[in-house]
Enzyme design. Structure first.
Site, PDB file in Angstrom:
ATOM      1  N   SER A 179       0.796  -1.229   0.000  1.00  0.00           N
ATOM      2  CA  SER A 179       0.000   0.000   0.000  1.00  0.00           C
ATOM      3  C   SER A 179       0.827   1.278   0.000  1.00  0.00           C
ATOM      4  O   SER A 179       0.350   2.304  -0.444  1.00  0.00           O
ATOM      5  CB  SER A 179      -0.941   0.004   1.202  1.00  0.00           C
ATOM      6  OG  SER A 179      -0.215  -0.085   2.408  1.00  0.00           O
ATOM      7  N   HIS A 199      -5.454  -4.005  -1.777  1.00  0.00           N
ATOM      8  CA  HIS A 199      -5.159  -2.932  -2.730  1.00  0.00           C
ATOM      9  C   HIS A 199      -5.042  -3.476  -4.156  1.00  0.00           C
ATOM     10  O   HIS A 199      -4.315  -2.913  -4.972  1.00  0.00           O
ATOM     11  CB  HIS A 199      -3.879  -2.191  -2.330  1.00  0.00           C
ATOM     12  CG  HIS A 199      -4.072  -1.250  -1.183  1.00  0.00           C
ATOM     13  ND1 HIS A 199      -4.563   0.034  -1.331  1.00  0.00           N
ATOM     14  CD2 HIS A 199      -3.863  -1.418   0.134  1.00  0.00           C
ATOM     15  CE1 HIS A 199      -4.632   0.625  -0.148  1.00  0.00           C
ATOM     16  NE2 HIS A 199      -4.212  -0.233   0.764  1.00  0.00           N
ATOM     17  N   LYS A 233     -12.455  -0.771  -0.223  1.00  0.00           N
ATOM     18  CA  LYS A 233     -11.635   0.011  -1.164  1.00  0.00           C
ATOM     19  C   LYS A 233     -12.289  -0.027  -2.551  1.00  0.00           C
ATOM     20  O   LYS A 233     -13.304   0.614  -2.748  1.00  0.00           O
ATOM     21  CB  LYS A 233     -10.199  -0.523  -1.146  1.00  0.00           C
ATOM     22  CG  LYS A 233      -9.508  -0.314   0.204  1.00  0.00           C
ATOM     23  CD  LYS A 233      -8.064  -0.751   0.189  1.00  0.00           C
ATOM     24  CE  LYS A 233      -7.299  -0.293   1.411  1.00  0.00           C
ATOM     25  NZ  LYS A 233      -7.856  -0.651   2.713  1.00  0.00           N
TER      26      LYS A 233
END
Lengths: 83, 415
Positions: free
Chosen positions: B190, B218, B249
């Protein structure tokens, strides 16, 4: 003694520093409390010592304090008659 | 009253120390839905400002997508607001099972279990599947939630240097005697935006009879040709034993996470993972939204393809402007400034230009590695990125760091 110290210091540098990490580590540098060796990575240092010197370090003796500097590790090894 | 002045002083001093160290975190208040353009009130009480958001994990731009919002609304109407129970008493609805099945299909795994967050998934999974006869060997740059999960587990721990396959192999040899060896890594890291070498990790795992764990928070939804994640990108679909990921996310951005992988390991989580056993799972409204997200991205790769184009444009633009970025291919693009104060000043100047991005410095990243982490979204249109690029170029010129080397920036601003 100085040769022993150097073997351990060389291992610590190779094992725990990245290539671009230019931190100076000396015999009395705090390894664990100084953030060079994290608690998850201590096991490889213990295993290195056990393999190198053919000893078994009991978990009770493998404390963060005992591993916190090369000087401390030398004191620990003396208990196993390694000098 | 136990919370007397002496005790209050202890905490006031600790907070003052955090401020003095320059690491006091302040929330910035967003007064609009999450999107490429947002209304921000910062500092608290200041007038609202309309800015382009360059720091959300809203990779696919689905956080406020009308179809997702509508699906969430329908879920609220049809399944209510809350469950008032943990999963195994009376907190499991048909839509929870439907979402778990959809996630398994999307990720290419045998089974999936939902958690209230991926932080909870990582906190619970290791303790549920490993014991003191086992070893966890993790990349040294894994996410903080993995570190916490490892702390809660009785298995032995070891680490390997970031993405150093030779070092990982040494560790697999060192721990050859363990019952289960689990290699632990993030899929996309990240802070640097680089990808794990999952193909090589899987090869090593097969050679040394180890399992592989990947946190793909991610990456899920956009890395890989059809957005399945880092395992698709690296050609090892079906070979990862445990994947954890988040719905907070790219996959709608609300909340929730999961453990997905081998059937028996997922079942162990259902029996033993404490964040699953002792807290409510994701509420129906979020589950319904997440199902809609998976429907959207399973039908078309349009959004991840647009994100890829935006990422290429942004990486090329910043580089040509003379800024130093971390090389890579993910939509996490760190602009390297090295000096902590410079990263804060740079972010403040950007905010003045209508661009919202955040500076990161020690202890979030290593000392001397301060940066502004920019993150692309499929919600960004060319005009957003043109304006953001112009602002980065203007602010970079103001600080005199364009076309400078790392050493020249350090010489100018210090570490």
């Amino acid at each position: 003694m100085s040769e022993l110290k150097k073997i351990i210091l060389d291992y610590v540098k190779k094992e725990y520093l990245e290539e671009d990490d230019d931190r100076e580590i000396t015999y009395d540098s705090p390894l664990i409390s100084g953030g060079i060796v994290d608690s998850f990575s201590m096991v490889s240092l213990k295993r290195f010592l056990e393999t190198k010197f053919t000893i078994q370090i009991p978990d009770a003796k493998a404390s963060p304090e005992a591993f916190d500097s090369v000087d401390n590790i030398i004191l620990l090894l003396e208990e196993f008659n390694i000098r | 009253m136990a919370f007397n002045n002496d005790i209050r002083n202890i905490y006031q001093k600790e907070l003052a120390d955090i401020r003095a160290a320059g690491i006091f975190k302040e929330e910035r208040i967003i007064c609009s839905p999450q999107n490429a353009e947002i209304e921000v009130e910062f500092p608290a009480g200041a007038s609202r400002k309309h800015v382009i958001n360059m720091c959300a994990n809203n990779y696919l731009g689905l956080s406020s997508h009308p179809d997702v919002v509508e699906a969430a609304r329908k879920g609220l109407d049809s399944r209510g607001y809350g469950m008032s129970s943990v999963r195994f008493i009376c907190g499991t609805q048909d839509i929870h099972k439907e979402l778990e099945a959809q996630l398994s299909k999307f990720l290419g795994t045998e089974d999936t279990i939902l958690f209230p967050s991926c932080m909870d998934a990582n906190a619970g999974v290791f303790e549920a599947v490993l014991n003191e006869q086992d070893v966890m060997i993790s990349d040294r740059l894994v996410h903080a939630s993995i570190v916490d999960g490892m702390r809660l587990c009785k298995a032995k721990t070891d680490t390997f240097k970031h993405s150093d396959m030779g070092h990982l192999e040494e560790k697999l040899q060192l721990h050859a005697d363990a019952r289960v060896k689990l290699i632990i890594t993030d899929g996309a890291f990240s802070m640097d935006g680089d990808l794990a070498k999952l193909d090589q990790i899987v090869t090593l795992a097969e050679k040394y009879n180890a399992l592989v764990f990947v946190d793909d928070s991610h990456a899920s939804g956009f890395i890989g040709k059809t957005g399945r994640g880092t395992h698709e990108h690296c050609g090892v679909l079906g070979k990862i034993d445990i994947i954890t990921t988040t719905l907070g996310k790219a996959l709608g951005g609300a909340s929730g996470g999961c453990v997905s992988g081998r059937r028996e390991l997922v079942e162990m989580c259902r029996q033993k993972a404490r964040p699953y056993l002792f807290s409510n799972t994701i509420p129906p409204v979020v589950v319904s939204g997440a199902i809609a997200v998976l429907d959207i991205i399973s039908k078309t790769t349009e959004r991840r393809d647009k994100l890829e184009r935006n990422t290429s444009f942004w990486r090329k633009g910043l580089t040509e402007a003379g800024l130093i970025i971390k090389e890579g291919e993910t939509p996490i693009v760190p602009v390297m400034l090295f000096n902590a104060k410079l990263s804060q000043d740079f972010a403040n100047e950007l905010y003045g230009e209508g661009i919202y991005a955040v500076g990161f410095f020690f202890p979030v990243v290593a000392k001397g590695q301060a940066r502004i982490r920019t993150q692309l979204s499929a919600a960004h249109e060319p005009h957003h990125l043109d304006k953001a690029l112009a602002a980065f170029t203007k602010v970079g010129a103001k600080f005199g760091i364009l076309h400078k080397t790392k050493q020249e920036i350090i010489d100018q601003y210090g570490l």
